[in-house]
Every structure is written in C-alpha cells, then in structure tokens.
Design a protein around this motif. Sequence first.
Motif, mmCIF file in Angstrom:
data_model
loop_
_atom_site.group_PDB
_atom_site.id
_atom_site.type_symbol
_atom_site.label_atom_id
_atom_site.label_comp_id
_atom_site.label_asym_id
_atom_site.label_seq_id
_atom_site.Cartn_x
_atom_site.Cartn_y
_atom_site.Cartn_z
ATOM 1 N N LEU A 29 18.631 1.998 78.084
ATOM 2 C CA LEU A 29 18.185 1.939 76.766
ATOM 3 C C LEU A 29 17.026 3.058 76.613
ATOM 4 O O LEU A 29 16.053 3.166 77.608
ATOM 5 C CB LEU A 29 17.785 0.830 76.172
ATOM 6 N N LYS A 30 17.029 3.958 75.651
ATOM 7 C CA LYS A 30 15.861 4.837 75.604
ATOM 8 C C LYS A 30 14.782 3.839 75.394
ATOM 9 O O LYS A 30 14.583 2.903 74.934
ATOM 10 C CB LYS A 30 16.341 5.514 74.338
ATOM 11 N N LYS A 31 13.618 4.629 75.604
ATOM 12 C CA LYS A 31 12.301 4.277 75.574
ATOM 13 C C LYS A 31 12.025 3.386 74.344
ATOM 14 O O LYS A 31 11.359 2.255 74.325
ATOM 15 C CB LYS A 31 11.190 4.989 75.957
ATOM 16 N N SER A 32 12.298 3.745 73.192
ATOM 17 C CA SER A 32 12.035 3.289 71.912
ATOM 18 C C SER A 32 12.887 2.176 71.509
ATOM 19 O O SER A 32 12.375 1.244 70.905
ATOM 20 C CB SER A 32 12.035 4.231 70.673
ATOM 21 N N GLY A 33 14.251 2.025 72.028
ATOM 22 C CA GLY A 33 14.888 1.027 71.849
ATOM 23 C C GLY A 33 15.551 0.758 70.366
ATOM 24 O O GLY A 33 16.321 0.044 69.955
ATOM 25 N N SER A 151 10.242 -4.016 78.031
ATOM 26 C CA SER A 151 9.223 -2.754 78.083
ATOM 27 C C SER A 151 7.936 -2.812 78.341
ATOM 28 O O SER A 151 7.338 -2.131 79.026
ATOM 29 C CB SER A 151 9.925 -1.915 76.781
ATOM 30 N N SER A 152 7.266 -3.706 77.369
ATOM 31 C CA SER A 152 5.693 -3.826 77.592
ATOM 32 C C SER A 152 5.237 -4.284 78.806
ATOM 33 O O SER A 152 4.360 -4.060 79.334
ATOM 34 C CB SER A 152 5.105 -4.393 76.385
ATOM 35 N N SER A 153 6.128 -5.380 79.252
ATOM 36 C CA SER A 153 5.963 -5.988 80.611
ATOM 37 C C SER A 153 6.004 -4.988 81.654
ATOM 38 O O SER A 153 5.154 -5.187 82.549
ATOM 39 C CB SER A 153 6.364 -7.262 80.871
ATOM 40 N N LYS A 154 6.908 -4.528 81.322
ATOM 41 C CA LYS A 154 7.291 -3.179 82.557
ATOM 42 C C LYS A 154 6.042 -2.279 82.672
ATOM 43 O O LYS A 154 5.843 -1.927 83.525
ATOM 44 C CB LYS A 154 8.567 -2.453 82.309
#
Length: 160
Positions: A29-33, A151-154
């Motif tokens: 998925l793209k970074k923004s989702g 994504s933020s935990s990544k």
Amino acid sequence: MNSTVSMMISALIFFFILRGQLSGMNKPLKKSGISLLLPILYISTSFMQLFDPSLHIREEQVIIALVIGMVVSIPLILTTNFEVRDNGSTFIKRNKTVFVLLIVIFVLRFLVVATIKSIDPSTLSFMCNLVTFGYISTWRITSYLKFRGVSSSKQAMMNV
C-alpha cells in the motif's frame, strides 16, 4: 433507475473492491493509505439515485439501512489486518475469510432484492446501496485507521 441497472452497478463496485483487496495483499500500500478509502468514493456514486422521482424513502429506513451496514462491517473489520513485510512495506494481511465474507454479503444482497416485494424496486435498491455504503465506509475507515497504526509503529521502529 431500475433494479437491474442498480445491481449491475453494485456488481461493478463489488469487482473493484475485490480487486483492491487482492492487489493490497500482493503489492504494498502506498505510504498514505488513501487507496483504502477509494471504495467509499465508488459506492457514493449510488447517491445519484436520490434524483430519481420514483424514490420514496423515509428517514427511519435510511437509519436502519446504515445501522445494518455498520453491523455487517464488523466481521470485515475483524478479519482485515495489515503487516509490514521484510522489505519494510505495508501490505494487507492475506486472509481468504475477507473474500468469503464479501461474496456472502453480495449474494445475500441479491437474495434480498429478489425476495422482498413489499418495497418498490427503486426504494429497495437505494436501501441496499445504503447498507453497502454503511459497511464499506465503516470497514474502510477502520481499515485506514488500522493501516495508519501499523505504519506509525513501523516508523517508530525505524527511528529506534
């Protein structure tokens, strides 16, 4: 809009949703989702039915349809998860149950439209679209929030 056209539009939207799920499992998925939210845009096109003069829908029918949609979204929310793979990209976790649930929901929609005769076809079609809007928007917004959490935990792990 007659029920045949409405069901064809629903089938097309269903195809796009299945395609999106499958591609989300196979490509990152793209970074923004934001792509997770696109099905909400697809189904919102069904609101054009509001311009149909033969549509007779009451406020309580709208509320009931949306609540049913939100309830239907619960199994989809529970079975949709995200994972960060070795290359650091975020993917939708592979889960065949999501596909089975979507197919069951779609088949049930066809059965409801075919069996309920007490509501005129345009109103029934619109109510089905409201149920669909209810479950897709609830499921996809929650999925987007889950994606952002992963994504933020990544990002947090990469900054450590």
